[in-house]
Design a protein around this motif. Structure first.
Motif, PDB file in Angstrom:
ATOM      1  N   PRO A 230     -43.722  52.713  81.561  1.00 19.48           N
ATOM      2  CA  PRO A 230     -42.423  53.390  81.678  1.00 19.48           C
ATOM      3  C   PRO A 230     -42.428  54.820  81.119  1.00 19.48           C
ATOM      4  N   PHE A 231     -43.148  55.725  81.771  1.00 20.76           N
ATOM      5  CA  PHE A 231     -43.085  57.142  81.416  1.00 20.76           C
ATOM      6  C   PHE A 231     -41.788  57.725  81.948  1.00 20.76           C
ATOM      7  N   LYS A 232     -41.287  58.728  81.259  1.00 21.77           N
ATOM      8  CA  LYS A 232     -40.120  59.426  81.787  1.00 21.77           C
ATOM      9  C   LYS A 232     -40.522  60.296  82.973  1.00 21.77           C
ATOM     10  N   LEU A 233     -41.694  60.908  82.860  1.00 20.42           N
ATOM     11  CA  LEU A 233     -42.185  61.777  83.934  1.00 20.42           C
ATOM     12  C   LEU A 233     -43.566  61.293  84.375  1.00 20.42           C
ATOM     13  N   LYS A 234     -43.609  60.441  85.352  1.00 21.24           N
ATOM     14  CA  LYS A 234     -44.864  59.869  85.831  1.00 21.24           C
ATOM     15  C   LYS A 234     -45.625  60.803  86.759  1.00 21.24           C
ATOM     16  N   SER A 235     -44.899  61.571  87.523  1.00 21.75           N
ATOM     17  CA  SER A 235     -45.542  62.332  88.591  1.00 21.75           C
ATOM     18  C   SER A 235     -46.652  63.283  88.115  1.00 21.75           C
ATOM     19  N   PRO A 236     -46.547  63.965  86.970  1.00 24.47           N
ATOM     20  CA  PRO A 236     -47.664  64.829  86.566  1.00 24.47           C
ATOM     21  C   PRO A 236     -48.957  64.034  86.333  1.00 24.47           C
ATOM     22  N   TYR A 237     -48.827  62.859  85.754  1.00 28.69           N
ATOM     23  CA  TYR A 237     -50.010  62.030  85.503  1.00 28.69           C
ATOM     24  C   TYR A 237     -50.586  61.484  86.806  1.00 28.69           C
ATOM     25  N   LEU A 238     -49.692  61.035  87.673  1.00 32.53           N
ATOM     26  CA  LEU A 238     -50.139  60.521  88.967  1.00 32.53           C
ATOM     27  C   LEU A 238     -50.774  61.623  89.804  1.00 32.53           C
ATOM     28  N   ASN A 239     -50.199  62.814  89.757  1.00 33.56           N
ATOM     29  CA  ASN A 239     -50.771  63.943  90.497  1.00 33.56           C
ATOM     30  C   ASN A 239     -52.159  64.300  89.975  1.00 33.56           C
ATOM     31  N   LEU A 240     -52.314  64.290  88.663  1.00 34.22           N
ATOM     32  CA  LEU A 240     -53.615  64.581  88.073  1.00 34.22           C
ATOM     33  C   LEU A 240     -54.655  63.559  88.522  1.00 34.22           C
ATOM     34  N   LEU A 241     -54.280  62.292  88.485  1.00 33.60           N
ATOM     35  CA  LEU A 241     -55.197  61.243  88.914  1.00 33.60           C
ATOM     36  C   LEU A 241     -55.507  61.346  90.406  1.00 33.60           C
ATOM     37  N   GLU A 242     -54.512  61.628  91.210  1.00 34.64           N
ATOM     38  CA  GLU A 242     -54.736  61.772  92.657  1.00 34.64           C
ATOM     39  C   GLU A 242     -55.650  62.960  92.956  1.00 34.64           C
ATOM     40  N   ASP A 243     -55.434  64.071  92.269  1.00 37.82           N
ATOM     41  CA  ASP A 243     -56.293  65.239  92.472  1.00 37.82           C
ATOM     42  C   ASP A 243     -57.728  64.929  92.070  1.00 37.82           C
ATOM     43  N   ALA A 244     -57.895  64.227  90.960  1.00 40.46           N
ATOM     44  CA  ALA A 244     -59.246  63.847  90.524  1.00 40.46           C
ATOM     45  C   ALA A 244     -59.883  62.915  91.544  1.00 40.46           C
ATOM     46  N   MET A 245     -59.113  61.964  92.052  1.00 40.25           N
ATOM     47  CA  MET A 245     -59.642  61.036  93.049  1.00 40.25           C
ATOM     48  C   MET A 245     -60.033  61.777  94.332  1.00 40.25           C
ATOM     49  N   ASN A 246     -59.249  62.749  94.725  1.00 38.68           N
ATOM     50  CA  ASN A 246     -59.588  63.533  95.920  1.00 38.68           C
ATOM     51  C   ASN A 246     -60.870  64.321  95.710  1.00 38.68           C
ATOM     52  N   SER A 247     -61.026  64.887  94.535  1.00 41.23           N
ATOM     53  CA  SER A 247     -62.230  65.656  94.224  1.00 41.23           C
ATOM     54  C   SER A 247     -63.466  64.748  94.198  1.00 41.23           C
ATOM     55  N   VAL A 248     -63.332  63.589  93.593  1.00 44.66           N
ATOM     56  CA  VAL A 248     -64.445  62.636  93.547  1.00 44.66           C
ATOM     57  C   VAL A 248     -64.782  62.153  94.959  1.00 44.66           C
ATOM     58  N   THR A 249     -63.764  61.883  95.764  1.00 43.46           N
ATOM     59  CA  THR A 249     -63.990  61.439  97.142  1.00 43.46           C
ATOM     60  C   THR A 249     -64.748  62.491  97.941  1.00 43.46           C
ATOM     61  N   THR A 250     -64.385  63.745  97.768  1.00 46.68           N
ATOM     62  CA  THR A 250     -65.089  64.838  98.443  1.00 46.68           C
ATOM     63  C   THR A 250     -66.556  64.872  98.043  1.00 46.68           C
ATOM     64  N   ASP A 251     -66.821  64.767  96.747  1.00 44.17           N
ATOM     65  CA  ASP A 251     -68.202  64.780  96.272  1.00 44.17           C
ATOM     66  C   ASP A 251     -68.967  63.547  96.734  1.00 44.17           C
ATOM     67  N   LEU A 252     -68.287  62.426  96.809  1.00 44.31           N
ATOM     68  CA  LEU A 252     -68.929  61.198  97.287  1.00 44.31           C
ATOM     69  C   LEU A 252     -69.290  61.322  98.765  1.00 44.31           C
ATOM     70  N   GLN A 253     -68.433  61.953  99.535  1.00 42.23           N
ATOM     71  CA  GLN A 253     -68.734  62.169 100.951  1.00 42.23           C
ATOM     72  C   GLN A 253     -69.932  63.101 101.119  1.00 42.23           C
ATOM     73  N   LYS A 254     -69.992  64.167 100.318  1.00 41.28           N
ATOM     74  CA  LYS A 254     -71.137  65.081 100.368  1.00 41.28           C
ATOM     75  C   LYS A 254     -72.422  64.349 100.001  1.00 41.28           C
ATOM     76  N   THR A 255     -72.326  63.473  99.014  1.00 38.69           N
ATOM     77  CA  THR A 255     -73.485  62.689  98.592  1.00 38.69           C
ATOM     78  C   THR A 255     -73.945  61.771  99.716  1.00 38.69           C
ATOM     79  N   ALA A 256     -72.999  61.101 100.371  1.00 35.26           N
ATOM     80  CA  ALA A 256     -73.339  60.189 101.465  1.00 35.26           C
ATOM     81  C   ALA A 256     -74.005  60.935 102.617  1.00 35.26           C
ATOM     82  N   VAL A 257     -73.513  62.122 102.925  1.00 35.68           N
ATOM     83  CA  VAL A 257     -74.107  62.931 103.997  1.00 35.68           C
ATOM     84  C   VAL A 257     -75.538  63.312 103.625  1.00 35.68           C
ATOM     85  N   TYR A 258     -75.741  63.761 102.387  1.00 29.20           N
ATOM     86  CA  TYR A 258     -77.084  64.138 101.931  1.00 29.20           C
ATOM     87  C   TYR A 258     -78.037  62.952 102.031  1.00 29.20           C
ATOM     88  N   LEU A 259     -77.609  61.800 101.541  1.00 30.59           N
ATOM     89  CA  LEU A 259     -78.470  60.618 101.569  1.00 30.59           C
ATOM     90  C   LEU A 259     -78.785  60.214 103.005  1.00 30.59           C
TER      91      LEU A 259
END
Length: 125
Positions: free
Chosen positions: A36-65
């Motif tokens: 029960p955070f009062k302001l959840k969206s900044p934390y969720l946005n941070l996690l989503e941005d990190a997940m997007n960045s990791v997904t991008t790097d994972l895709q680059k890794t898969a292409v290389y392999l």
């Protein structure tokens, strides 16, 4: 002469660490949604941005392999070690990673991704 080229090893290891990091980020996102955070969206946005960045790097890794005909296969795991099979041009290289090292390296990567996002999104006054 090593079977795995030195320049390929980071990609092979990324194929181990980045899925672990995605699992951690997804679990953290689920926890933040329930807490029960009062302001959840900044934390969720941070996690989503990190997940997007990791997904991008994972895709680059898969292409290389895929381009270099490489695979990473998790073999076995016990209380101390996890063994992975690296396949490159028909050659097999078995490597054992200490589970504590896997956890610590994943934590380091998480810190790196979050710091990278912080520096990209920081607004100057």
């Amino acid at each position: 002469m090593p079977l795995i080229p030195a320049e390929a090893l980071p990609y092979l290891e990324n194929h181990i660490y980045l899925p672990m990091l995605m699992t951690i980020l997804e679990r953290d996102r689920q926890l933040v949604e329930k807490v029960p955070f009062k302001l959840k969206s900044p934390y969720l946005n941070l996690l989503e941005d990190a997940m997007n960045s990791v997904t991008t790097d994972l895709q680059k890794t898969a292409v290389y392999l895929r381009q270099h005909k490489m695979k990473v296969i998790r073999q076995s795991s016990d209380e101390l070690f996890t063994e992975y099979l690296f396949v490159h041009d028909g050659y097999e290289d078995y490597r054992r990673y200490l589970n504590v090292r896997l956890r610590n390296r994943t934590e380091e990567l998480l810190n790196q991704y979050l710091r990278k996002l912080e520096s990209q999104n920081f607004l100057a006054p």
